[in-house]
Design a protein around this motif. Structure first.
Motif, mmCIF file in Angstrom:
data_model
loop_
_atom_site.group_PDB
_atom_site.id
_atom_site.type_symbol
_atom_site.label_atom_id
_atom_site.label_comp_id
_atom_site.label_asym_id
_atom_site.label_seq_id
_atom_site.Cartn_x
_atom_site.Cartn_y
_atom_site.Cartn_z
ATOM 1 N N GLU A 161 -29.012 -39.332 22.015
ATOM 2 C CA GLU A 161 -28.841 -39.634 20.597
ATOM 3 C C GLU A 161 -29.811 -38.826 19.730
ATOM 4 O O GLU A 161 -29.456 -38.325 18.670
ATOM 5 C CB GLU A 161 -29.086 -41.131 20.355
ATOM 6 C CG GLU A 161 -28.078 -42.049 21.011
ATOM 7 C CD GLU A 161 -26.766 -42.135 20.209
ATOM 8 O OE1 GLU A 161 -26.780 -41.795 19.011
ATOM 9 O OE2 GLU A 161 -25.754 -42.539 20.812
ATOM 10 N N LEU A 162 -31.050 -38.716 20.212
ATOM 11 C CA LEU A 162 -32.090 -38.052 19.417
ATOM 12 C C LEU A 162 -31.931 -36.536 19.383
ATOM 13 O O LEU A 162 -32.641 -35.848 18.642
ATOM 14 C CB LEU A 162 -33.485 -38.438 19.944
ATOM 15 C CG LEU A 162 -33.934 -39.873 19.627
ATOM 16 C CD1 LEU A 162 -35.184 -40.223 20.422
ATOM 17 C CD2 LEU A 162 -34.177 -40.056 18.128
ATOM 18 N N ALA A 163 -30.985 -36.007 20.162
ATOM 19 C CA ALA A 163 -30.719 -34.562 20.112
ATOM 20 C C ALA A 163 -30.191 -34.162 18.736
ATOM 21 O O ALA A 163 -30.403 -33.033 18.281
ATOM 22 C CB ALA A 163 -29.704 -34.186 21.192
ATOM 23 N N ASP A 164 -29.514 -35.094 18.062
ATOM 24 C CA ASP A 164 -28.847 -34.773 16.794
ATOM 25 C C ASP A 164 -29.597 -35.211 15.554
ATOM 26 O O ASP A 164 -29.128 -34.977 14.442
ATOM 27 C CB ASP A 164 -27.474 -35.485 16.735
ATOM 28 C CG ASP A 164 -26.523 -34.932 17.762
ATOM 29 O OD1 ASP A 164 -26.684 -33.754 18.134
ATOM 30 O OD2 ASP A 164 -25.640 -35.689 18.200
ATOM 31 N N ARG A 165 -30.679 -35.928 15.711
ATOM 32 C CA ARG A 165 -31.327 -36.447 14.506
ATOM 33 C C ARG A 165 -32.815 -36.643 14.732
ATOM 34 O O ARG A 165 -33.284 -36.705 15.876
ATOM 35 C CB ARG A 165 -30.658 -37.744 14.056
ATOM 36 C CG ARG A 165 -30.665 -38.839 15.084
ATOM 37 C CD ARG A 165 -29.964 -40.085 14.529
ATOM 38 N NE ARG A 165 -30.120 -41.210 15.419
ATOM 39 C CZ ARG A 165 -29.224 -41.577 16.336
ATOM 40 N NH1 ARG A 165 -28.110 -40.906 16.483
ATOM 41 N NH2 ARG A 165 -29.449 -42.625 17.095
ATOM 42 N N GLU A 166 -33.534 -36.764 13.621
ATOM 43 C CA GLU A 166 -34.991 -36.808 13.700
ATOM 44 C C GLU A 166 -35.513 -38.192 14.103
ATOM 45 O O GLU A 166 -36.449 -38.302 14.890
ATOM 46 C CB GLU A 166 -35.572 -36.402 12.336
ATOM 47 C CG GLU A 166 -37.058 -36.104 12.399
ATOM 48 C CD GLU A 166 -37.584 -35.540 11.089
ATOM 49 O OE1 GLU A 166 -36.773 -35.170 10.210
ATOM 50 O OE2 GLU A 166 -38.821 -35.486 10.946
ATOM 51 N N ASP A 176 -33.917 -40.749 8.291
ATOM 52 C CA ASP A 176 -35.084 -41.395 7.678
ATOM 53 C C ASP A 176 -35.820 -42.283 8.672
ATOM 54 O O ASP A 176 -35.200 -42.956 9.496
ATOM 55 C CB ASP A 176 -34.643 -42.253 6.473
ATOM 56 C CG ASP A 176 -34.085 -41.390 5.356
ATOM 57 O OD1 ASP A 176 -34.662 -40.309 5.101
ATOM 58 O OD2 ASP A 176 -33.064 -41.779 4.757
ATOM 59 N N TYR A 177 -37.120 -42.281 8.550
ATOM 60 C CA TYR A 177 -37.988 -43.170 9.325
ATOM 61 C C TYR A 177 -37.646 -44.612 8.960
ATOM 62 O O TYR A 177 -37.408 -44.913 7.788
ATOM 63 C CB TYR A 177 -39.439 -42.841 8.960
ATOM 64 C CG TYR A 177 -40.494 -43.638 9.686
ATOM 65 C CD1 TYR A 177 -41.063 -43.165 10.865
ATOM 66 C CD2 TYR A 177 -40.959 -44.847 9.168
ATOM 67 C CE1 TYR A 177 -42.059 -43.880 11.515
ATOM 68 C CE2 TYR A 177 -41.950 -45.571 9.818
ATOM 69 C CZ TYR A 177 -42.500 -45.082 10.990
ATOM 70 O OH TYR A 177 -43.492 -45.787 11.631
ATOM 71 N N VAL A 190 -36.882 -37.572 23.433
ATOM 72 C CA VAL A 190 -37.712 -38.782 23.329
ATOM 73 C C VAL A 190 -39.177 -38.384 23.181
ATOM 74 O O VAL A 190 -39.903 -38.952 22.353
ATOM 75 C CB VAL A 190 -37.522 -39.700 24.562
ATOM 76 C CG1 VAL A 190 -38.585 -40.794 24.590
ATOM 77 C CG2 VAL A 190 -36.128 -40.319 24.560
ATOM 78 N N LEU A 191 -39.602 -37.386 23.955
ATOM 79 C CA LEU A 191 -41.011 -36.960 23.890
ATOM 80 C C LEU A 191 -41.342 -36.362 22.517
ATOM 81 O O LEU A 191 -42.411 -36.635 21.957
ATOM 82 C CB LEU A 191 -41.308 -35.953 25.008
ATOM 83 C CG LEU A 191 -41.288 -36.571 26.420
ATOM 84 C CD1 LEU A 191 -41.252 -35.480 27.494
ATOM 85 C CD2 LEU A 191 -42.495 -37.494 26.634
ATOM 86 N N ARG A 192 -40.422 -35.578 21.965
ATOM 87 C CA ARG A 192 -40.627 -35.000 20.624
ATOM 88 C C ARG A 192 -40.695 -36.108 19.572
ATOM 89 O O ARG A 192 -41.541 -36.102 18.679
ATOM 90 C CB ARG A 192 -39.443 -34.046 20.337
ATOM 91 C CG ARG A 192 -39.476 -33.324 19.010
ATOM 92 C CD ARG A 192 -38.514 -33.922 17.968
ATOM 93 N NE ARG A 192 -37.138 -33.994 18.418
ATOM 94 C CZ ARG A 192 -36.267 -34.893 17.959
ATOM 95 N NH1 ARG A 192 -36.629 -35.793 17.061
ATOM 96 N NH2 ARG A 192 -35.021 -34.900 18.408
#
Lengths: 203, 203
Positions: free
Chosen positions: B148-153, B159-160, B188-190
């Motif tokens: 999931e986190l591949a596509d978004r920050e 947004d946080y 995940v690490l990033r």
């Protein structure tokens, strides 16, 4: 939109009860949980966590998690308010929803999943000692809840809310989990009776 | 108002991180969890569930449950929005907050409480097999989250949000729980690195 529904399982039921209380009709798509349809395709593509319910919007956007789906409908149709009104009341509903969810609903679910023979392929590894450990914790929480309900009609105050829906589905789920409300907890029993007598309870 | 705080425990920390992100200062009252102060009086009268954090308002009203306390502050101080903006975004934040909480935060907590020797008097009965059963489930969820986190920050979008706060506190709690993020889960690490570099992470 359409709601992928899981029949008798308690989380899909929470959303159905919520929708009846709101007076919202959403087309239901039955998913055969007993046949593990929610763990195959295409359901896994819709929800990689392989759980129900799943709401699919007309543009294909997927929303999962019972309370997130309910909150979406609350935002679209604020009346009747089932998440509270105003800052403090909304926080109180959130507090009681979470207390009931974590200490009653999840506890009952753990007892069911880790003890019931029918759950052997669902909950891997099944750890009966963990299932049993949840039973006294559930009863301990029910005793706390009973004292709270002495002063008010519903879980979070004088108004029916999503906290009551979580309570109803948890209390009804105690039967297959083989846990009984002790007869001295008369406030919990009165509350359960009141929730069960609403038309939404048959959802 | 005052916030009864539990030091290094992950739930009190979630509220402290939230307050820093909001720019809200609330007087903290330290409660000695190692000395079991939260299970004695007067804390039990404030929260019969004997957990922290606990928010006490000026009129004596008590609010418990991490997310309920955060939602109260969100209602009082809407900016910056940490529960999302608009119906769909709020539902997405709720979805990811709950997914991360139930599959990561709770899983890590169960592994810690049911395995760590220091938790023997806290978690009765301690069931190491249940603690161990949570570890592969945590890793399975982290793999889903990594895709999931591949596509978004951030967890719920660009947004946080409170979903990231739950994630940060869960990931940091993996160290005492002795679970490691596999090195191939680079997203995940990033994400963990980005959350840790915010000033709020030191709360």
């Amino acid at each position: 939109m359409k709601l992928y529904d899981g029949g008798r399982a308690p989380n899909p039921r929470r959303v159905r009860v919520f929708l009846v209380e709101k007076g919202i009709e959403v087309p239901l798509v039955p998913v055969d949980m007993a046949g593990m349809e929610h763990r195959g395709e295409p359901m896994t593509s819709r929800n990689p966590l392989q759980r129900l319910p799943v709401l699919e919007l007309d543009d294909g956007i997927i929303l999962t998690e019972t309370v997130a789906i309910c909150r979406y409908f609350e935002e679209l149709h604020p009346e009747p308010a089932l998440f509270g009104r105003g800052a403090l009341d909304r926080a109180m509903v959130e507090m009681w929803q979470r207390r009931i969810e974590q200490n009653l609903f999840f506890g009952v679910a753990q007892a069911f999943r880790h003890i019931h023979p029918a759950m052997k392929e669902w909950e891997v590894p099944q750890i009966p000692a963990w299932g049993e450990a949840n039973k006294p914790k559930v009863l301990e929480f029910l005793a706390i809840l009973d004292r709270e309900l002495a002063d008010r009609e519903f879980a979070a105050g004088d108004d029916y809310s999503i906290a009551d829906i979580t309570g109803l589905c948890a209390l009804d789920f105690m039967k297959p989990a083989r846990i009984q409300v002790p007869p001295e907890l008369t406030n919990v029993l009165r509350w359960h009776e009141a929730l069960s007598s609403r038309p939404s309870a048959s959802a």
